[in-house]
Enzyme design. Structure first.
Site, mmCIF file in Angstrom:
data_model
loop_
_atom_site.group_PDB
_atom_site.id
_atom_site.type_symbol
_atom_site.label_atom_id
_atom_site.label_comp_id
_atom_site.label_asym_id
_atom_site.label_seq_id
_atom_site.Cartn_x
_atom_site.Cartn_y
_atom_site.Cartn_z
ATOM 1 N N HIS A 6 40.276 40.240 52.245
ATOM 2 C CA HIS A 6 41.442 39.377 51.972
ATOM 3 C C HIS A 6 42.503 39.583 53.055
ATOM 4 C CE1 HIS A 6 44.827 37.660 49.823
ATOM 5 N NE2 HIS A 6 44.234 37.623 48.661
ATOM 6 N N GLU B 75 40.436 34.512 54.433
ATOM 7 C CA GLU B 75 39.620 35.531 53.776
ATOM 8 C C GLU B 75 38.129 35.223 53.933
ATOM 9 O OE1 GLU B 75 41.023 35.953 49.703
ATOM 10 O OE2 GLU B 75 42.908 35.030 50.278
HETATM 11 C C1 BG6 Z 1 43.986 34.704 46.882
HETATM 12 C C2 BG6 Z 1 43.761 33.867 45.646
HETATM 13 O O1 BG6 Z 1 42.761 35.130 47.382
HETATM 14 O O2 BG6 Z 1 44.766 35.855 46.523
HETATM 15 C C3 BG6 Z 1 45.107 33.491 45.048
HETATM 16 O O3 BG6 Z 1 42.999 32.716 45.979
HETATM 17 C C4 BG6 Z 1 45.935 34.725 44.758
HETATM 18 O O4 BG6 Z 1 44.903 32.733 43.862
HETATM 19 C C5 BG6 Z 1 46.052 35.549 46.040
HETATM 20 O O5 BG6 Z 1 47.231 34.329 44.316
HETATM 21 C C6 BG6 Z 1 46.821 36.852 45.854
HETATM 22 O O6 BG6 Z 1 46.294 37.580 44.806
HETATM 23 P P1 BG6 Z 1 46.939 38.927 44.334
HETATM 24 O O7 BG6 Z 1 46.179 39.366 43.130
HETATM 25 O O8 BG6 Z 1 46.786 39.910 45.478
HETATM 26 O O9 BG6 Z 1 48.408 38.651 44.060
#
Ligand code: BG6
Length: 306
Positions: free
Chosen positions: A171, A278
């Site tokens: 991510h 990602e």
């Molecule tokens: C992304 C998702 O990968 O991560 C989103 O598609 C999400 O929906 C974002 O809001 C952040 O996620 P988190 O759990 O780290 O706040």
């Protein structure tokens, strides 16, 4: 220095290029500094929080409000999402994006490679805690190679006797000059799930530009993406390339102003200087692993210059 960090240094440090130290909140982290680049990796989540090739600005964005707590994922860098992407399919009490990003990983190995780059392997196995969240037996490894490029390889093996399905993502939060002056190449012609519009399937007909919140899963794509960062003052005028393998889905996320404000660990205007691209196994790109089977998801990040 804590006993844990001393022990890690005794067993795994590499003179002149890799050592362990206490990071934020005393959490153990790995610092890599070789002739080609610098990087930082926390054992919490196997989370890469910095990568900077020599002569370049930092490649990864870190939230100035990131929290370094045992039960939280670090905001920024490269969270490891595994074994499910997004909310759990059937149980909303289970953590979003799985448990790998909040687990304490172990060091498997470190190595100085002949080309001057430095390699670090972190490992995670099932425990009673992971089995309570996800009833499977597995071994997971994150192999990080820091050189002119940053190579990240997440490999999971089904070491149990039952088949399982995994979702995953590297991510990555990229540091950019100005979100309004960025375009992303590589996704043209792809369909995507628009997670902000009832999961409708839409078509990306040209290079991606972002002027509002985006949360998309691009489907059926193995393409390399290039972030063109075109800020006028040229300070961060560069291209960041993301090449991937083991992935047929790419997620693009930027929370924009309102959501950024609503997140306690995200600086209010931080959305202007970051973009998540990602490398994923998301949507219908989850992977079925039979007993003994292995799957690797990897990406190579490089700065292409002006
Ligand atoms: C992304 C998702 O990968 O991560 C989103 O598609 C999400 O929906 C974002 O809001 C952040 O996620 P988190 O759990 O780290 O706040």
């Amino acid at each position: 220095m804590t006993d844990q960090i001393e022990a890690l240094n005794r067993q795994f440090s590499l003179a002149g290029q890799l050592h362990f130290q206490a990071g934020e909140n005393g959490q153990p982290m790995v610092k890599i500094d070789n002739g080609l680049a610098t990087a930082a990796v926390y054992l919490h989540g196997a989370h890469i929080t910095a990568f900077q090739p020599r002569g370049s600005e930092p490649v990864l964005w870190m939230s100035p409000l990131a929290q370094f707590q045992a039960d939280k994922a670090i905001r920024g860098g490269v969270p490891v999402i595994w074994p499910w992407f997004g909310p759990h399919a059937t149980d909303s009490d289970k953590p979003q994006h799985g448990f790998a990003r909040t687990a304490e990983w172990r060091v498997g190995a470190t190595e100085a490679l002949a080309d001057g780059s430095t390699q670090l392997q972190l490992v995670l196995n099932d425990t009673s805690v992971t089995r309570a969240l996800w009833p499977h037996v597995f071994s997971l490894s994150l192999l990080v190679t820091v050189g002119e490029e940053l190579n990240i390889e997440l490999t999971c093996c089904n070491t149990g006797e039952q088949a399982f399905t995994v979702g995953a993502a590297l991510h990555s939060y990229f540091a950019i000059g100005d979100i309004n002056q960025v375009s992303v190449d590589g996704l043209q012609g792809c369909e995507y799930i628009d997670q902000l519009d009832g999961d409708q399937i839409k078509l990306q007909d040209e290079a991606l530009r972002i002027s509002q919140e985006v949360d998309r899963i691009y489907l059926d794509t193995e393409a390399t993406c290039v972030i063109h960062d075109e800020r006028d003052d040229a300070q961060l005028s560069r291209q960041i390339q993301i090449k991937k393998t083991g992935s047929r889905s790419t997620v693009v996320w930027n929370p924009w102003a309102e959501k950024a404000k609503a997140m306690g660990d995200f600086s209010d205007d931080g959305y202007q200087q970051m973009l998540c691209i990602e490398t994923a196994n998301a949507g219908d790109d989850v992977r079925l692993l039979l007993p003994g089977e292995v799957h690797s998801l990897s990406q190579i990040i490089s700065v292409l210059g002006d």
